[in-house]
Write a protein that holds these residues in place. Structure first.
Motif, PDB file in Angstrom:
ATOM      1  N   TYR A 150      36.948  41.279   9.105  1.00  0.00           N
ATOM      2  CA  TYR A 150      37.919  41.837   8.162  1.00  0.00           C
ATOM      3  C   TYR A 150      38.618  43.065   8.762  1.00  0.00           C
ATOM      4  O   TYR A 150      39.732  43.406   8.380  1.00  0.00           O
ATOM      5  CB  TYR A 150      37.204  42.211   6.863  1.00  0.00           C
ATOM      6  CG  TYR A 150      38.119  42.663   5.748  1.00  0.00           C
ATOM      7  CD1 TYR A 150      39.020  41.786   5.170  1.00  0.00           C
ATOM      8  CD2 TYR A 150      38.071  43.978   5.287  1.00  0.00           C
ATOM      9  CE1 TYR A 150      39.863  42.200   4.144  1.00  0.00           C
ATOM     10  CE2 TYR A 150      38.905  44.400   4.260  1.00  0.00           C
ATOM     11  CZ  TYR A 150      39.795  43.517   3.693  1.00  0.00           C
ATOM     12  OH  TYR A 150      40.629  43.929   2.679  1.00  0.00           O
ATOM     13  N   GLY A 151      37.953  43.710   9.707  1.00  0.00           N
ATOM     14  CA  GLY A 151      38.560  44.847  10.385  1.00  0.00           C
ATOM     15  C   GLY A 151      39.681  44.397  11.306  1.00  0.00           C
ATOM     16  O   GLY A 151      39.699  43.262  11.775  1.00  0.00           O
ATOM     17  N   ARG A 371      30.936  54.224   9.457  1.00  0.00           N
ATOM     18  CA  ARG A 371      31.950  54.701   8.508  1.00  0.00           C
ATOM     19  C   ARG A 371      33.048  53.653   8.307  1.00  0.00           C
ATOM     20  O   ARG A 371      33.500  53.412   7.183  1.00  0.00           O
ATOM     21  CB  ARG A 371      32.553  56.014   9.012  1.00  0.00           C
ATOM     22  CG  ARG A 371      31.599  57.209   8.914  1.00  0.00           C
ATOM     23  CD  ARG A 371      32.335  58.509   9.141  1.00  0.00           C
ATOM     24  NE  ARG A 371      32.871  58.612  10.494  1.00  0.00           N
ATOM     25  CZ  ARG A 371      32.215  59.113  11.534  1.00  0.00           C
ATOM     26  NH1 ARG A 371      30.959  59.535  11.379  1.00  0.00           N
ATOM     27  NH2 ARG A 371      32.767  59.189  12.730  1.00  0.00           N
ATOM     28  N   ASN A 372      33.467  53.020   9.413  1.00  0.00           N
ATOM     29  CA  ASN A 372      34.478  51.958   9.303  1.00  0.00           C
ATOM     30  C   ASN A 372      33.984  50.821   8.423  1.00  0.00           C
ATOM     31  O   ASN A 372      34.711  50.311   7.563  1.00  0.00           O
ATOM     32  CB  ASN A 372      34.808  51.413  10.699  1.00  0.00           C
ATOM     33  CG  ASN A 372      35.995  52.108  11.317  1.00  0.00           C
ATOM     34  OD1 ASN A 372      36.379  53.180  10.895  1.00  0.00           O
ATOM     35  ND2 ASN A 372      36.577  51.502  12.327  1.00  0.00           N
ATOM     36  N   ARG A 373      32.746  50.403   8.653  1.00  0.00           N
ATOM     37  CA  ARG A 373      32.204  49.267   7.907  1.00  0.00           C
ATOM     38  C   ARG A 373      32.040  49.595   6.431  1.00  0.00           C
ATOM     39  O   ARG A 373      32.265  48.735   5.568  1.00  0.00           O
ATOM     40  CB  ARG A 373      30.864  48.838   8.515  1.00  0.00           C
ATOM     41  CG  ARG A 373      31.024  48.052   9.808  1.00  0.00           C
ATOM     42  CD  ARG A 373      29.711  47.852  10.529  1.00  0.00           C
ATOM     43  NE  ARG A 373      29.864  46.940  11.651  1.00  0.00           N
ATOM     44  CZ  ARG A 373      29.027  46.892  12.682  1.00  0.00           C
ATOM     45  NH1 ARG A 373      27.979  47.707  12.731  1.00  0.00           N
ATOM     46  NH2 ARG A 373      29.240  46.033  13.665  1.00  0.00           N
ATOM     47  N   GLN A 374      31.646  50.801   6.121  1.00  0.00           N
ATOM     48  CA  GLN A 374      31.505  51.185   4.718  1.00  0.00           C
ATOM     49  C   GLN A 374      32.861  51.142   4.014  1.00  0.00           C
ATOM     50  O   GLN A 374      32.965  50.697   2.866  1.00  0.00           O
ATOM     51  CB  GLN A 374      30.886  52.581   4.628  1.00  0.00           C
ATOM     52  CG  GLN A 374      29.408  52.612   5.030  1.00  0.00           C
ATOM     53  CD  GLN A 374      28.857  54.006   5.158  1.00  0.00           C
ATOM     54  OE1 GLN A 374      29.605  54.986   5.305  1.00  0.00           O
ATOM     55  NE2 GLN A 374      27.532  54.129   5.120  1.00  0.00           N
ATOM     56  N   VAL A 401      26.641  45.753   0.915  1.00  0.00           N
ATOM     57  CA  VAL A 401      25.906  46.983   1.231  1.00  0.00           C
ATOM     58  C   VAL A 401      25.752  47.099   2.742  1.00  0.00           C
ATOM     59  O   VAL A 401      25.327  46.149   3.407  1.00  0.00           O
ATOM     60  CB  VAL A 401      24.514  46.981   0.563  1.00  0.00           C
ATOM     61  CG1 VAL A 401      23.737  48.243   0.936  1.00  0.00           C
ATOM     62  CG2 VAL A 401      24.653  46.876  -0.947  1.00  0.00           C
ATOM     63  N   VAL A 402      26.122  48.268   3.255  1.00  0.00           N
ATOM     64  CA  VAL A 402      25.948  48.563   4.677  1.00  0.00           C
ATOM     65  C   VAL A 402      24.777  49.531   4.813  1.00  0.00           C
ATOM     66  O   VAL A 402      24.846  50.675   4.337  1.00  0.00           O
ATOM     67  CB  VAL A 402      27.228  49.174   5.290  1.00  0.00           C
ATOM     68  CG1 VAL A 402      27.010  49.490   6.763  1.00  0.00           C
ATOM     69  CG2 VAL A 402      28.406  48.230   5.119  1.00  0.00           C
ATOM     70  N   GLU A 403      23.711  49.060   5.403  1.00  0.00           N
ATOM     71  CA  GLU A 403      22.507  49.883   5.577  1.00  0.00           C
ATOM     72  C   GLU A 403      22.328  50.204   7.058  1.00  0.00           C
ATOM     73  O   GLU A 403      22.382  49.301   7.900  1.00  0.00           O
ATOM     74  CB  GLU A 403      21.274  49.137   5.056  1.00  0.00           C
ATOM     75  CG  GLU A 403      21.358  48.778   3.570  1.00  0.00           C
ATOM     76  CD  GLU A 403      20.191  47.924   3.120  1.00  0.00           C
ATOM     77  OE1 GLU A 403      19.574  47.264   3.993  1.00  0.00           O
ATOM     78  OE2 GLU A 403      19.893  47.900   1.915  1.00  0.00           O
ATOM     79  N   GLN A 415      22.975  47.052   9.193  1.00  0.00           N
ATOM     80  CA  GLN A 415      22.659  45.748   8.637  1.00  0.00           C
ATOM     81  C   GLN A 415      23.516  45.577   7.390  1.00  0.00           C
ATOM     82  O   GLN A 415      23.665  46.515   6.602  1.00  0.00           O
ATOM     83  CB  GLN A 415      21.171  45.646   8.281  1.00  0.00           C
ATOM     84  CG  GLN A 415      20.254  45.718   9.489  1.00  0.00           C
ATOM     85  CD  GLN A 415      18.788  45.666   9.103  1.00  0.00           C
ATOM     86  OE1 GLN A 415      18.425  45.939   7.960  1.00  0.00           O
ATOM     87  NE2 GLN A 415      17.944  45.321  10.051  1.00  0.00           N
ATOM     88  N   VAL A 416      24.079  44.395   7.233  1.00  0.00           N
ATOM     89  CA  VAL A 416      24.969  44.134   6.100  1.00  0.00           C
ATOM     90  C   VAL A 416      24.304  43.122   5.176  1.00  0.00           C
ATOM     91  O   VAL A 416      23.769  42.102   5.638  1.00  0.00           O
ATOM     92  CB  VAL A 416      26.339  43.617   6.579  1.00  0.00           C
ATOM     93  CG1 VAL A 416      27.173  43.122   5.410  1.00  0.00           C
ATOM     94  CG2 VAL A 416      27.077  44.720   7.322  1.00  0.00           C
ATOM     95  N   VAL A 417      24.337  43.421   3.891  1.00  0.00           N
ATOM     96  CA  VAL A 417      23.746  42.529   2.892  1.00  0.00           C
ATOM     97  C   VAL A 417      24.802  42.207   1.838  1.00  0.00           C
ATOM     98  O   VAL A 417      25.365  43.112   1.213  1.00  0.00           O
ATOM     99  CB  VAL A 417      22.518  43.174   2.214  1.00  0.00           C
ATOM    100  CG1 VAL A 417      21.941  42.232   1.160  1.00  0.00           C
ATOM    101  CG2 VAL A 417      21.464  43.535   3.253  1.00  0.00           C
TER     102      VAL A 417
END
Length: 560
Positions: A150-151, A371-374, A401-403, A415-417
């Motif tokens: 998506y980025g 930060r980008n992923r969040q 959720v980005v952990e 990790q992405v959930v």
């Protein structure tokens, strides 16, 4: 985009020519008619492993050929050109043959290529979603990859930089671990080098000393033989052998005789001149031999001393070199290596410093990536939730959720959930635990629509969905069809479906039919399409009520 496809002797299909819409194409037909064979032909063109069982019974080989449209400057076209193929008028021609007995052959742009080239090209041209892809959606790695897709360019460049830095960090870790595991061997090597250098400092040898000692020992060990040889030679030269005539006098007499004869022949004068030189040499050598004899004395202590020195040197250098001079050359290398192994700037110290520096840079890149992923997660989850509402999941909630983890991987520290709330008030649960097959299908479709509308000039230009509508029907099936039609406004969509509510939205409908063991593919339009939709609705293509329903369905499935 796939423009057209030619299939020969693949499974139940003996011959078929297919043309696809640049928008939405639906591929329909009764169960077992051969829809899977069409999908298999495309997979072969995209580099999937060949299987001789796909060759039609009684035939020697199958062949598939596809014409794909892609700009000359695109990555797929450039891959074909780099492989030696030809791209004309933005058309890429891929072909594959599979023998019933023997190897398969792959072609790109008219050039024979490895199947890996087809895989590379295919990965850039087409994305296929089937039941396996829906199952992959349950995995964290796939969810992370979808979020990253998506980025846009900036995010992808950051991810590339992180991966390159991660590889460097991993290599430094491995090098340092290897260095530390070899600590005992290094300590032994340091001890050996220091011992060798210590022996040199103690013995203080010099270049050529070994050869010099050998010559001296040889002389002192054979003193009597040397004296006898020198004495005999001196007696001949000096005339002390009994007849009273030394060699120089005899040569002088010969010179006088030749000079007398030379008055009549100049050639004798030349001989005389040569003998005068010989006479001078004889006199010099006689004097030197005499001096040699006077200095030639036996010295047992010096012989012992020389032999002892030679023995010391040889015992010292043998563990390090083949001879004394090589040992002296070894010393420079040993000092340099000793510094590397035990000095303040040894390799271990450098590796630790580089690892710390690279690890710090990795964390900086990782923090920026997080930060980008969040930020991307907030945007994407809103879009997906909106799409799910249109797919008859109005009460559902979608969450990304980005952990972050303290330990990095090739994709960062995250990790992405993906989470799904199935009804209002229900808890959000990871899709890997609570989503049904039908829900996974709709989540995947919602994601693809969101991603496609975000990245219009990027990613793959063709999506193929195989049984994306599994486990759904009614209004939900209509909603899925509408979303596929909306996706097809941005990219080519090909759907293998058994639902009339999905097929009715297509710009073009291809039907696979089977008679006996022979299958064919044809486009249906007008009344033929109405009959096919009616068959899909009621199982009876000529039922009046089914036909009326089919006409109404096709008419209603239009984007506003």
């Amino acid at each position: 985009m796939i423009d057209q496809l030619s299939i020969t002797n693949l499974g139940v299909i003996s011959q078929a020519e297919l043309r696809f819409s640049p928008g939405f194409t639906a591929l329909t037909g009764e169960t077992g008619a051969g829809k899977t064979m069409v999908l298999s032909s495309i997979e072969l063109l995209l580099g999937q492993k060949s299987n001789s069982n796909l060759v039609r019974y009684g035939e020697t080989e199958l062949a598939v050929e596809g014409i794909f449209t892609s700009a000359l400057a695109s990555a797929p076209a450039q891959t074909v050109i780099e492989a030696g193929g030809i791209v004309e008028e933005d058309e890429i021609i891929l072909a594959r043959t599979v023998r019933a007995k023997g190897r398969s052959r792959s072609h790109a742009g008219g050039r024979t290529v490895p199947s890996a080239i087809l895989s590379k090209i295919g990965g850039e041209l087409v994305t296929i979603h089937g039941q396996a892809e829906q199952l992959n959606l349950r995995t964290g790695s796939r969810q992370l990859a979808l979020l990253d897709s998506y980025g846009q360019d900036g995010h992808r460049e950051l991810l590339k930089q992180f991966r390159e830095k991660y590889h460097s960090w991993q290599q430094l870790k491995a090098d340092l671990e290897q260095w530390e595991n070899q600590q005992q061997a290094r300590e032994m090597e340091v001890s050996r080098l220091r011992e060798g250098l210590g022996l040199q400092e103690k013995l203080q040898p010099y270049l050529g000393e070994e050869d010099e000692l050998l010559r001296k020992i040889e002389r002192l060990g054979n003193i009597e033989d040397l004296r006898e040889a020198a004495s005999r030679a001196y007696s001949y030269l000096s005339g002390s052998d009994g007849d009273g005539k030394d060699a120089a006098s005899l040569v002088g007499a010969a010179v006088q005789a030749l000079e007398r004869g030379g008055q009549s022949d100049e050639e004798l004068l030349q001989f005389a001149q040569g003998l005068r030189d010989v006479s001078a040499i004889i006199m010099d050598i006689s004097a030197e031999v005499g001096a040699y004899l006077s200095d030639l004395e036996a010295d047992p202590s010096e012989l012992d001393s020389s032999q002892s020195r030679l023995s010391q040197l040889r015992n010292a250098y043998r563990p390090y070199a083949k001879d004394l001079d090589s040992w002296l050359s070894w010393a420079e290398m040993a000092r340099q290596k000793l510094t590397e192994l035990s000095g303040p700037n040894n390799q271990g110290t450098r590796l630790r410093e580089e690892l710390e520096k690279t690890g710090s840079e990795l964390q900086t890149l990782g923090s920026e990536l997080t930060r980008n992923r969040q930020r991307l997660a907030k945007e994407l989850q809103k879009k997906v939730a909106k799409e799910l509402g249109g797919l008859q999941m109005q009460n559902a909630g979608f969450e990304i959720v980005v952990e972050s983890s303290p330990n990095p991987s090739i994709n960062g520290y995250d990790q992405v959930v993906f989470g799904l709330r199935q009804a209002k008030g229900a808890p959000v649960r990871p899709v890997s635990q609570g989503a049904s097959g039908g829900e996974l299908s709709r989540i995947m479709l919602a994601l693809e629509v969101s991603l496609a509308t975000r990245c219009l000039s990027q990613d793959t230009p063709t999506f193929i969905f195989d049984e994306v509508d599994a486990g759904i029907g009614g209004q939900t099936a209509l909603a899925v069809g509408e979303r596929l039609a909306r996706l097809a406004q941005h990219t080519q969509v090909i759907v293998v479906t058994h639902l009339p509510q999905v097929a009715a939205w297509a710009d073009k409908q291809l039907v696979v039919t089977k008679t006996g063991n022979q299958a064919g593919v044809r486009e249906v339009t007008g009344e033929e399409r109405e009959a096919e939709i009616a068959r899909m609705l009621a199982g009876k293509a000529q039922s009046k009520s089914a036909l009326d329903h089919a006409r109404e369905l096709i008419s209603s499935c239009r984007l506003g």
